[in-house]
Design a protein around this motif. Structure first.
Motif, PDB file in Angstrom:
ATOM      1  N   ASP A  21       0.827  -1.208   0.000  1.00  0.00           N
ATOM      2  CA  ASP A  21       0.000   0.000   0.000  1.00  0.00           C
ATOM      3  C   ASP A  21       0.866   1.265   0.000  1.00  0.00           C
ATOM      4  N   PHE A  22       1.946   1.234   0.776  1.00  0.00           N
ATOM      5  CA  PHE A  22       2.850   2.387   0.834  1.00  0.00           C
ATOM      6  C   PHE A  22       3.461   2.681  -0.531  1.00  0.00           C
ATOM      7  N   ILE A  23       3.923   1.644  -1.204  1.00  0.00           N
ATOM      8  CA  ILE A  23       4.535   1.835  -2.522  1.00  0.00           C
ATOM      9  C   ILE A  23       3.512   2.417  -3.497  1.00  0.00           C
ATOM     10  N   ALA A  24       2.300   1.902  -3.480  1.00  0.00           N
ATOM     11  CA  ALA A  24       1.269   2.387  -4.407  1.00  0.00           C
ATOM     12  C   ALA A  24       0.859   3.819  -4.094  1.00  0.00           C
ATOM     13  N   ARG A  25       0.753   4.131  -2.817  1.00  0.00           N
ATOM     14  CA  ARG A  25       0.222   5.438  -2.399  1.00  0.00           C
ATOM     15  C   ARG A  25       1.284   6.527  -2.369  1.00  0.00           C
ATOM     16  N   ASP A  26       2.471   6.206  -1.848  1.00  0.00           N
ATOM     17  CA  ASP A  26       3.463   7.236  -1.538  1.00  0.00           C
ATOM     18  C   ASP A  26       4.683   7.251  -2.442  1.00  0.00           C
ATOM     19  N   VAL A  27       4.866   6.234  -3.259  1.00  0.00           N
ATOM     20  CA  VAL A  27       6.100   6.148  -4.038  1.00  0.00           C
ATOM     21  C   VAL A  27       5.848   6.208  -5.538  1.00  0.00           C
ATOM     22  N   ILE A  28       4.985   5.366  -6.044  1.00  0.00           N
ATOM     23  CA  ILE A  28       4.748   5.315  -7.490  1.00  0.00           C
ATOM     24  C   ILE A  28       4.380   6.681  -8.065  1.00  0.00           C
ATOM     25  N   PRO A  29       3.584   7.523  -7.369  1.00  0.00           N
ATOM     26  CA  PRO A  29       3.280   8.847  -7.943  1.00  0.00           C
ATOM     27  C   PRO A  29       4.508   9.719  -8.210  1.00  0.00           C
ATOM     28  N   PHE A  30       5.667   9.398  -7.614  1.00  0.00           N
ATOM     29  CA  PHE A  30       6.877  10.195  -7.816  1.00  0.00           C
ATOM     30  C   PHE A  30       7.740   9.690  -8.981  1.00  0.00           C
ATOM     31  N   GLU A  31       7.329   8.613  -9.642  1.00  0.00           N
ATOM     32  CA  GLU A  31       8.183   8.021 -10.675  1.00  0.00           C
ATOM     33  C   GLU A  31       8.409   8.945 -11.872  1.00  0.00           C
TER      34      GLU A  31
END
Length: 394
Positions: free
Chosen positions: A18-28
């Motif tokens: 959930d953290f990767i989907a919510r907080d990380v992927i949007p910064f790619e």
């Protein structure tokens, strides 16, 4: 081995996902993702998010702010982190910092830990590991080590040149591998700890590489009479190669864990595309050629995960795991590469552009078959181990 995950580990897996989907992927697609990795500003922002989520430096013990995960648990969490190229950076479990933290936890003195490990585990600083050298120095053969350490009173003078030093640009300190010149330890290797912002350390350049996932890129570093106090030897003098094994088996395996996550991401993107894109009257996935590629991806991901879990289990038995980690490294790097390559093929034109993350993963993934030992070197090591175990024919 028991392949069941405990309720606690399942919860941690989902929290990480959930953290990767919510907080990380949007910064790619953030412009702070550069050809030499995410900028320090972006890294700090991601680190803050991981800390708020309780997922920072999860491999570290509780007293250093981590979750105290064993290798089997790391296999679950690190795979989820790798689902985004930025995930390991955000969670402070990317190379080389993750491996350096593990080594220092085992070998470093309390003073070294307070000075370097504590801020490293907190994500406040970065580090680098200076081992690989230009020809004719150490590469796949560490015995070719050319960088020297000469005793001078209460200090050592370090001289030499390193390259492919991941994270060198912006690193606060380095672990430097050098061989003794003169004295009773002549020719033996030692690890030294040194701040990077001092006389005698020169970052000559940052190399242009296929991968773009490591903060600070890959540097060429020169040491000119770098003075290192004898008190800043990491561990015992002359034990550098032994400590390298303490670091390399777990660090080699965590590479596999993280890149398995990236391969799974590429497969998921390709699967979603194959399920909706139509050609010749049906979806791509319904065509046997594409469907078979998806099936092969599934099998490669499965075998990779089993190899990683087995090696993690081996390390959790307090074994060095050199053979198991070599096996896992070859299986993982080559299988994950096949997965990503097939994913590009399935995506067609979409796979060779930045319209999806797969092209970026493709560039990152190719290096995996070289980093932490090329497949050929590991096969040679595996073969030697097989021959040592061989019994005379009757």
């Amino acid at each position: 081995m028991n392949f069941d995950l405990t309720p606690e580990l399942l919860d941690l897996q989902q929290r990480t996902r959930d953290f990767i989907a919510r907080d990380v992927i949007p910064f790619e697609r953030d412009p702070r993702c550069t050809p030499h990795g995410p900028t320090e500003d972006l890294r700090a922002e991601l680190i803050a998010r991981a800390k708020a989520a309780g997922l920072l430096s999860s491999h570290m013990p509780l007293e250093l702010g981590g979750l105290g995960l064993n290798h089997r648990a790391k296999a679950i969490v690190f795979e989820e982190s790798g689902y985004s190229p930025l995930g390991p950076v955000a969670m402070n479990i990317a190379a080389p910092d993750e491996g350096n933290m593990h080594l220092m936890e085992v070998v470093a003195t309390p003073e070294h830990k307070a000075r370097w490990l504590v801020p490293l585990a907190a994500g406040k600083i970065r580090s680098c590991f200076c081992m690989t050298e230009p020809d004719p120095g150490a590469g796949s053969d560490p015995n070719m080590l050319m960088t020297t350490a000469t005793r001078d009173g209460d200090s050592y003078l370090i001289n030499g040149r390193k390259w492919f030093t991941t994270g060198a640009e912006g690193a606060a300190f380095a672990i430097i591998m050098a061989r003794h010149e003169g004295g009773e330890l002549d020719g033996q290797a030692t690890m030294f700890l040194a701040d990077m912002n001092q006389p005698g350390v020169t970052l000559e350049r940052t190399m242009d590489a296929l991968d773009t996932c490591f903060p600070g890129g890959h540097g060429v570093v020169r040491f000119d009479n770098l003075r290192v106090p004898a008190t800043d030897v990491l561990g015992e003098p002359g034990q550098g190669f032994r400590y390298a094994q303490v670091r390399l088996s777990p660090a080699r395996l965590t590479h596999c864990m993280r890149w398995l996550g990236e391969a799974r991401r590429a497969h998921d993107v390709a699967t979603a595309y194959a399920a909706k894109r139509k050609a010749f009257g049906k979806t791509l996935g319904e065509h046997e050629g594409v469907g078979f590629m998806l099936a092969d991806n599934e099998m490669d991901l499965h075998v990779t995960r089993l190899a990683i879990w087995h090696c993690a289990w081996t390390l959790d038995q307090d074994k060095l795991g050199r053979h198991a980690s070599s096996v896992a490294k070859v299986i993982s790097s080559e299988a994950c590469w096949r997965v990503v390559d097939r994913s590009v093929q399935i995506l067609g034109g979409q796979g060779v552009t930045n319209d999806t993350v797969v092209a970026r993963i493709f560039a990152d993934m190719r290096a995996f078959r070289i980093y932490d030992g090329p497949s050929e070197v590991h096969r040679w090591s595996i073969a030697n181990n097989i021959l040592r175990r061989a019994k005379p024919a009757h």
